[in-house]
Design a protein around this motif. Structure first.
Motif, short mmCIF file in Angstrom:
data_model
loop_
_atom_site.label_atom_id
_atom_site.label_comp_id
_atom_site.label_asym_id
_atom_site.label_seq_id
_atom_site.Cartn_x
_atom_site.Cartn_y
_atom_site.Cartn_z
N THR A 43 0.83 -1.21 0.00
CA THR A 43 0.00 0.00 0.00
C THR A 43 0.86 1.25 0.00
OG1 THR A 43 -1.75 -1.16 1.18
CG2 THR A 43 -1.83 1.23 1.22
N LEU A 44 1.90 1.28 0.83
CA LEU A 44 2.80 2.43 0.84
C LEU A 44 3.60 2.50 -0.45
CD1 LEU A 44 4.13 4.84 2.16
CD2 LEU A 44 5.69 3.27 3.36
N ARG A 45 4.07 1.36 -0.93
CA ARG A 45 4.85 1.35 -2.17
C ARG A 45 4.03 1.90 -3.33
NH1 ARG A 45 6.03 -3.39 -1.57
NH2 ARG A 45 8.05 -3.19 -0.52
N ASP A 46 2.76 1.51 -3.40
CA ASP A 46 1.88 2.01 -4.46
C ASP A 46 1.66 3.51 -4.33
OD1 ASP A 46 1.65 -0.55 -5.41
OD2 ASP A 46 -0.34 -0.92 -4.58
N GLN A 47 1.54 3.99 -3.09
CA GLN A 47 1.37 5.43 -2.86
C GLN A 47 2.59 6.20 -3.34
OE1 GLN A 47 -1.30 7.40 -1.12
NE2 GLN A 47 -0.09 8.84 -2.33
N ILE A 48 3.77 5.69 -3.03
CA ILE A 48 5.00 6.35 -3.43
C ILE A 48 5.12 6.41 -4.95
CG2 ILE A 48 7.53 6.12 -3.42
CD1 ILE A 48 7.23 4.93 -0.58
N ALA A 49 4.61 5.39 -5.63
CA ALA A 49 4.72 5.32 -7.10
C ALA A 49 3.78 6.29 -7.80
CB ALA A 49 4.43 3.90 -7.57
N GLU A 50 2.79 6.83 -7.09
CA GLU A 50 1.86 7.77 -7.70
C GLU A 50 2.56 9.11 -7.94
OE1 GLU A 50 -1.67 8.13 -5.41
OE2 GLU A 50 -2.25 6.01 -5.66
N PRO A 51 2.04 9.93 -8.85
CA PRO A 51 2.62 11.25 -9.09
C PRO A 51 2.59 12.11 -7.83
CG PRO A 51 1.08 10.67 -10.85
CD PRO A 51 0.91 9.63 -9.77
N GLY A 52 3.58 12.96 -7.69
CA GLY A 52 3.64 13.85 -6.54
C GLY A 52 4.50 13.30 -5.43
N GLU A 61 7.28 22.09 -4.52
CA GLU A 61 8.68 22.29 -4.91
C GLU A 61 9.43 20.97 -4.91
OE1 GLU A 61 9.56 26.81 -3.30
OE2 GLU A 61 9.39 25.17 -1.84
N LEU A 62 9.16 20.12 -3.92
CA LEU A 62 9.83 18.81 -3.87
C LEU A 62 9.43 17.94 -5.06
CD1 LEU A 62 9.59 18.05 -0.05
CD2 LEU A 62 11.65 18.64 -1.34
N THR A 63 8.16 18.01 -5.42
CA THR A 63 7.71 17.25 -6.59
C THR A 63 8.45 17.69 -7.83
OG1 THR A 63 5.51 16.84 -5.68
CG2 THR A 63 5.72 16.72 -8.06
N ASP A 64 8.62 19.00 -7.99
CA ASP A 64 9.35 19.53 -9.16
C ASP A 64 10.80 19.08 -9.17
OD1 ASP A 64 7.06 20.81 -9.99
OD2 ASP A 64 7.62 22.76 -9.16
N LEU A 65 11.35 18.80 -7.98
CA LEU A 65 12.74 18.34 -7.87
C LEU A 65 12.86 16.82 -8.02
CD1 LEU A 65 13.84 20.60 -4.90
CD2 LEU A 65 14.77 20.70 -7.23
#
Length: 290
Positions: free
Chosen positions: A6-15, A216-220
């Motif tokens: 569940t966490l791994r899937d969340q991390i794989a999503e955009p953002g 900002e972190l997403t952009d990085l």
């Protein structure tokens, strides 16, 4: 429920996925109403459970007992657990990882510091030889079944930071963390060397890293952000202010009928959710890079 997946899937999503540092059951009860992911912070746990700084005092049975209580009260939230250096020995690290996965932790962070260890944003950190850390990490990875494993380096020399980040990205660890990153430019450099491996950024008030928004972190290219101490530091300030005001008021408690007042009713209603185990997971995040 597969908490690691569940966490791994969340991390794989955009953002960028935010995980909020909690230090006891009360702070977790408040955080659960705002975010769907918690970070079990070593800094916060050392401060709240022992009243000591984050320099290696945590005993693994205490941390495991805390995580077990958290999972019982919050069955639907992500729980990423700071296990420091795995409590020194690789065998202990594997035992802790096995136990945490069995009780429902979503993931762990394993660092490459040597003893005496330090908070990741403190001076004086020393790291193990890379080969020694990789051996410990490989043993942990072989032990976990589905648990997310974050490989963390506390290297401070520039060449060593990039070398270790690249080496950690080449393992089967799910995420790489370089702690104490001092600038946006260094985030970019680390992002480049870890390639497609998810990257975690640790934000702590007063720490060495820049204060950045999730957008900002997403952009990085940062995939996960942990916020180690917002609850702990907010509680520190609020308690200090409340007690100073109580002294000025000659011991007369403040009224609790205003918007900012918290009394026995509000507190009891918050904690009753933990008995029912129906803490609602916050609604899906808006498209602001999170």
């Amino acid at each position: 429920m597969s908490y690691g997946k569940t966490l791994r899937d969340q991390i794989a999503e955009p953002g960028t996925t935010p995980l909020i540092g909690v230090y006891d059951m009360y702070s977790a009860s408040v955080a659960a109403g705002h975010y769907d992911g918690m970070f079990v912070s070593g800094f916060g746990f050392a401060a709240s459970y022992y009243g000591l700084p984050d320099i290696g005092f945590i005993a693994w049975p205490d941390m495991m007992a805390f995580v077990q209580r958290l999972r019982g009260a919050f069955p639907h939230h992500h729980l990423l657990v700071d296990i420091d250096d795995g409590y020194v020995d690789p065998e202990v690290a594997c035992h802790v990882v096995e136990g945490l996965e069995r009780m429902g932790a979503s993931g762990v962070i394993l660092e490459d510091q040597k003893r005496p260890r330090r908070c990741g944003h403190a001076d004086g950190k020393q790291v193990l030889p890379l080969s020694e850390y990789l051996e410990k990490l490989d043993m942990v990875l072989a032990t976990r079944k589905d648990l997310v494993v974050v490989a963390r380096t506390d290297a401070t020399e520039e060449a060593d930071i990039l070398h270790r980040a690249e080496a950690l990205a080449a393992t089967d660890a799910d995420v790489v963390l370089v702690d104490g990153v001092r600038s946006v430019e260094w985030i970019r450099r680390i992002r480049e060397v870890v390639g497609t491996k998810p990257l975690l950024f640790n934000q702590i008030a007063g720490g060495k890293s820049p204060r950045l928004s999730l957008g900002e972190l997403t952009d990085l290219g940062v995939d996960v952000a942990i916020y180690s101490t917002p609850c702990l530091f907010a509680a520190h300030r609020a308690m200090d202010t409340a007690l100073a005001e109580l002294r000025v008021a000659d011991g007369r408690l403040p009224a609790t009928d205003g918007e900012d007042g918290i009394g026995v009713g509000e507190s009891t209603r918050l904690l009753a959710k933990n008995i029912a185990r129906h803490h609602p997971v916050p609604a899906a995040r808006e498209s602001v890079g999170v």
